[in-house]
Design an enzyme around this catalytic site. Sequence first.
Site, PDB file in Angstrom:
ATOM      1  CB  CYS A  96      38.429  35.658  51.019  1.00  0.00           C
ATOM      2  SG  CYS A  96      37.816  36.776  49.742  1.00  0.00           S
ATOM      3  CE  LYS A 136      41.883  28.081  48.225  1.00  0.00           C
ATOM      4  NZ  LYS A 136      41.824  29.542  48.114  1.00  0.00           N
ATOM      5  N   GLY A 199      48.994  28.455  44.801  1.00  0.00           N
ATOM      6  CA  GLY A 199      49.561  29.760  44.483  1.00  0.00           C
ATOM      7  C   GLY A 199      50.526  29.705  43.328  1.00  0.00           C
ATOM      8  CG  ASP A 200      51.675  32.649  41.736  1.00  0.00           C
ATOM      9  OD1 ASP A 200      50.472  32.939  41.656  1.00  0.00           O
ATOM     10  OD2 ASP A 200      52.541  33.425  42.178  1.00  0.00           O
ATOM     11  N   GLY A 221      44.286  27.591  40.363  1.00  0.00           N
ATOM     12  CA  GLY A 221      43.179  28.483  40.045  1.00  0.00           C
ATOM     13  C   GLY A 221      43.317  29.109  38.679  1.00  0.00           C
TER      14      GLY A 221
HETATM   15  C1  FMN Z   1      38.229  35.410  40.675  1.00  0.00           C
HETATM   16  C2  FMN Z   1      38.714  34.666  41.884  1.00  0.00           C
HETATM   17  C3  FMN Z   1      37.802  34.244  42.833  1.00  0.00           C
HETATM   18  C4  FMN Z   1      38.243  33.535  43.972  1.00  0.00           C
HETATM   19  N1  FMN Z   1      37.319  33.043  44.856  1.00  0.00           N
HETATM   20  C5  FMN Z   1      37.723  32.257  45.898  1.00  0.00           C
HETATM   21  C6  FMN Z   1      36.791  31.594  46.751  1.00  0.00           C
HETATM   22  O1  FMN Z   1      35.567  31.646  46.588  1.00  0.00           O
HETATM   23  N2  FMN Z   1      37.300  30.866  47.783  1.00  0.00           N
HETATM   24  C7  FMN Z   1      38.657  30.732  47.990  1.00  0.00           C
HETATM   25  O2  FMN Z   1      39.069  30.049  48.919  1.00  0.00           O
HETATM   26  N3  FMN Z   1      39.552  31.320  47.178  1.00  0.00           N
HETATM   27  C8  FMN Z   1      39.115  32.057  46.133  1.00  0.00           C
HETATM   28  N4  FMN Z   1      40.043  32.581  45.278  1.00  0.00           N
HETATM   29  C9  FMN Z   1      41.468  32.276  45.464  1.00  0.00           C
HETATM   30  C10 FMN Z   1      41.858  31.001  44.675  1.00  0.00           C
HETATM   31  O3  FMN Z   1      41.131  29.891  45.120  1.00  0.00           O
HETATM   32  C11 FMN Z   1      43.360  30.708  44.805  1.00  0.00           C
HETATM   33  O4  FMN Z   1      43.653  30.514  46.155  1.00  0.00           O
HETATM   34  C12 FMN Z   1      44.225  31.853  44.252  1.00  0.00           C
HETATM   35  O5  FMN Z   1      43.768  32.286  42.988  1.00  0.00           O
HETATM   36  C13 FMN Z   1      45.691  31.424  44.118  1.00  0.00           C
HETATM   37  O6  FMN Z   1      45.811  30.296  43.278  1.00  0.00           O
HETATM   38  P1  FMN Z   1      46.336  30.428  41.738  1.00  0.00           P
HETATM   39  O7  FMN Z   1      47.642  31.180  41.770  1.00  0.00           O
HETATM   40  O8  FMN Z   1      46.504  29.008  41.271  1.00  0.00           O
HETATM   41  O9  FMN Z   1      45.282  31.192  40.981  1.00  0.00           O
HETATM   42  C14 FMN Z   1      39.627  33.292  44.159  1.00  0.00           C
HETATM   43  C15 FMN Z   1      40.531  33.747  43.199  1.00  0.00           C
HETATM   44  C16 FMN Z   1      40.103  34.405  42.066  1.00  0.00           C
HETATM   45  C17 FMN Z   1      41.116  34.839  41.039  1.00  0.00           C
END
Ligand code: FMN
Length: 282
Positions: A96, A136, A199-200, A221
């Site tokens: 995070c 993670k 990621g993306d 995500g």
């Molecule tokens: C609003 C928001 C909250 C998130 N909260 C967490 C979380 O609680 N735990 C975590 O491991 N990652 C958290 N993430 C990261 C996502 O799990 C993910 O790793 C990140 O968005 C990249 O993936 P994506 O490109 O598919 O969105 C959060 C991301 C966003 C946008």
Amino acid sequence: MSEPEFWPAPMDGVFTEVFIRSVNELELTDRWMTSFFRLSDTLPREKLCREFLAPYASSGLPVCVQLMGRDPELLAAGALRMLEAGGASIDLNFGCPVPRVVRGGAGGALLRERELMYRITEKTAAVAGKEKVSVKFRCGFASPDELEETAKGLLAAGAGKLFFHHRTVKELYAPVPERTDRFRRLLGLAGDTPVILNGDFTFEEAASAPERFGCAGVMLGRNFLRSPGILRRLRGLPGCSPERFFHTLVRNGLGGEALKGMKRWIFGAWDFPVPPEDPHGQ
Ligand SMILES: Cc1cc2nc3c(=O)[nH]c(=O)nc-3n(C[C@H](O)[C@H](O)[C@H](O)COP(=O)(O)O)c2cc1C
């Protein structure tokens, strides 16, 4: 090779009770990882753990409980309690990048305190069992060159599965041209340990990733919010339109600022008249 795993990425703030129940109602996922449960100084009572898990568990799907903190004993004890409360497995948050979390020395901050990060993993794996503990994490704190040491250390400490986001903490959400290279580097280090890439990811990329990279699966995500049927389609099922998902959220009680926030995540705008629900929307 076993069936690839497609995970919704945990999103703190987005994963409200209404959101989780709506995803379950529409059967948008076949697995969950919770948003982070922070363990700072006290061990939560079992009742609190059950309450935290309840919306996810109402689906009957396996729930991986994500923990965040920096105290190895407390995290190991918390892991045990979450498993007793019904969690299927435990994930440790080492990625995070939110400044408040990093200032508190948790999440992504642990990537620059590797020995502590390994101790947390070791203790948790010792009580929960290696096969039930994942991490993670991001590619590094300040530099992607940290990846080799971090990945080797996490594996040696007993991480049974790796959820890997290609950016460093410092990179936050910036575009990274070396994304593919970072995925390949991690897969080269992981050996037989399953890797879930994150990621993306778009639909096309996620669908081809297991064969292209040799990963065990993909976690999505923000594109899961924009395209709520994406995980279903990746499993070969009919999708679900953003409008249908949005209307389900509203029907289940999402309102106020949370509703505005969801409009932005799903449709990319803060406020506008929402299109009518298409009951057959895919
Ligand atoms: C609003 C928001 C909250 C998130 N909260 C967490 C979380 O609680 N735990 C975590 O491991 N990652 C958290 N993430 C990261 C996502 O799990 C993910 O790793 C990140 O968005 C990249 O993936 P994506 O490109 O598919 O969105 C959060 C991301 C966003 C946008």
